[in-house]
Design a protein around this motif. Sequence first.
Motif, short mmCIF file in Angstrom:
data_model
loop_
_atom_site.label_atom_id
_atom_site.label_comp_id
_atom_site.label_asym_id
_atom_site.label_seq_id
_atom_site.Cartn_x
_atom_site.Cartn_y
_atom_site.Cartn_z
N LYS A 1 -3.73 9.87 -1.54
CA LYS A 1 -3.81 9.05 -0.39
C LYS A 1 -5.19 9.22 0.26
CE LYS A 1 -0.31 7.39 1.96
NZ LYS A 1 0.19 6.07 1.70
N ILE B 1 -3.39 1.45 -5.77
CA ILE B 1 -2.64 2.61 -5.24
C ILE B 1 -2.61 3.67 -5.92
CG2 ILE B 1 -1.06 1.06 -3.47
CD1 ILE B 1 0.64 0.79 -6.43
N ASN C 1 0.90 -1.12 0.12
CA ASN C 1 -0.01 -0.09 0.08
C ASN C 1 0.74 1.08 0.17
OD1 ASN C 1 -2.43 1.33 -0.12
ND2 ASN C 1 -2.56 1.49 2.16
N ARG C 2 1.76 1.34 -0.79
CA ARG C 2 2.41 2.70 -1.03
C ARG C 2 2.48 3.14 -2.49
NH1 ARG C 2 7.20 -1.20 0.37
NH2 ARG C 2 7.42 -2.07 -1.66
N PRO C 3 2.34 4.64 -2.73
CA PRO C 3 2.18 5.04 -4.03
C PRO C 3 3.42 4.42 -4.91
CG PRO C 3 2.85 6.72 -2.37
CD PRO C 3 2.52 5.53 -1.75
#
Lengths: 265, 295
Positions: free
Chosen positions: A242, A137, A98-100
């Motif tokens: 986010k 994401i 779950n990171r850009p």
Amino acid sequence: MMSAFDIVKIARKISRPSALEYINYIFNDFIEFHGDRLFRDDKAIVGGIAFLGDIPCTVIGIQKGHTIEENIERNFGSPHPEGYRKALRLMKQAEKFNRPVISFINTAGAFCGIGAEERGQGEAIAKNLFEMSGMKIPLISIMIGEGGSGGALALAVSDKVWILENSIYSILSPEGFASILWKDSKRSEEAAEIMKITAQDLLELGVVDKIIDEADGGAQNNFEYTADIIKNELFNEILKLKEKNIEKLIEERYNRFRKFGEFSE
Amino acid sequence: MLNLFKKKKYVSVVESASETNEKTVFANTNQPSIPDGMWVKCPSCGKTIYKKEIGTFRICPECGGYFRLKAKCRVGFIADNDTFEEFNQDMTAKNPLNYPDYEDKIKKTQEKTGINDAVVTGKCKIGGIQSVLCVMDSGFIMGSMGSVVGEKITQAFEYATENNLPIVIFTTSGGARMQEGIIALMQMAKVSAAVYKHSEKGLLYVTVFTDPTTGGVTASFAMLGDIILSEPKALIGFAGRRVIEQTIKQKLPEEFQTAEFLLEHGFIDKIVPRENLKEVISKILEIHCGKGCEE
């Protein structure tokens, strides 16, 4: 006023700041990862994890060199299928944690060669377009030099696509365009004018969402100026993205690309 | 992309010797009745063949080579009789780059081919199973994908997704349409995203490669089928042969980028002769849909 072809020349300058320079300046603690787990590591594409301020990110770049030696090592920034598969692997990893994902794009195009065809260049690009469209994401892509055709698009099915002032993004190189349509690659200047490949044209078409300023004559003349703008813009944008509900983000990404096309019925 | 423009001319069925020129390439392959006394040149072996002998499937009796098919002719082979309902029949390209004479080229090609752009889309039954069918046509600006091809195929996927239908696409294309520039490139992302939504719903997508399929069509929806079939000997690739030869400065082997080459390298599931395609596709649909899909 610069012509479109003047911009093409700046976009292709060997001194133009590369993806790794932006990554190392903008992010902290960048750790580069290698390989597609299928065939080999493609040095034309770099990627890994890093912090943007205190936000964990996955970063990907298409890397050109500043010298002939570097360019040979990087295949002049023209990735093979394994490069796109490495990028996809890193994007899937980003989705899991779950990171850009932030991609810095600079390529004349996906490589055209025997190995690239044998290993499915078309399939590799297609799979990236397909998977990116549904990735859960935030995705941001920045054209930092040349955005050459499917080889650039394969990292640019993103929520936001930005472009540096003197970068281009196009269906094909002006030389290739002139060669196909007019059977004369020497008419590349004329092709550049007609193709709508400059940042301003692309903004008007909605292909890009933002133009990032460069110093006079190009980003190589004041790298920090451009890199600082990117850093600030990324920070603001990632916080906004986010915040969004993930289904809404994916729906907006779908509509971002769904709108392209001019036709009558 | 679109490098096939400079490849050798494929001569399809032509009306007379005097018309054997560029303009009549691809012409008349979908005429159900073939008038007597006409001769055609096989694109594979180059022999002159009595037109009647190429038969319904347009196959050379001398060498087994395939003549290229017009989209509507192909629809006739694949869709069950009288079940095909076309979508977006009148959709026509505009000119996003204001490319000189593009409108004129579109108009002339429409007149020549009888279709409005390089794909025919619609719904039909195939072997009794309700499906969405898209067939590209290389006779229309080399089957290139601009706004109309992108939009029609996207809408076809959206219709299939909404109505829980499988989709079958026959591809033939030189790639993205140069005259529409970056907007043509964006179609690759647009269609691929529509494929994703269809796939997410657990629905079946079958691709059938036909000669030739390259560039931005290979690098988007063509390679995204759950099951990928191909006609024998079809040229399939990303980059055009000439571009690769120029890049690497060496001649490529004959079999490079053929369907057989891709099968060997693991990129297609099965090569199916033209005359068996309907049967194989029907069986694949049946296996995925079960009896419930039949009406």
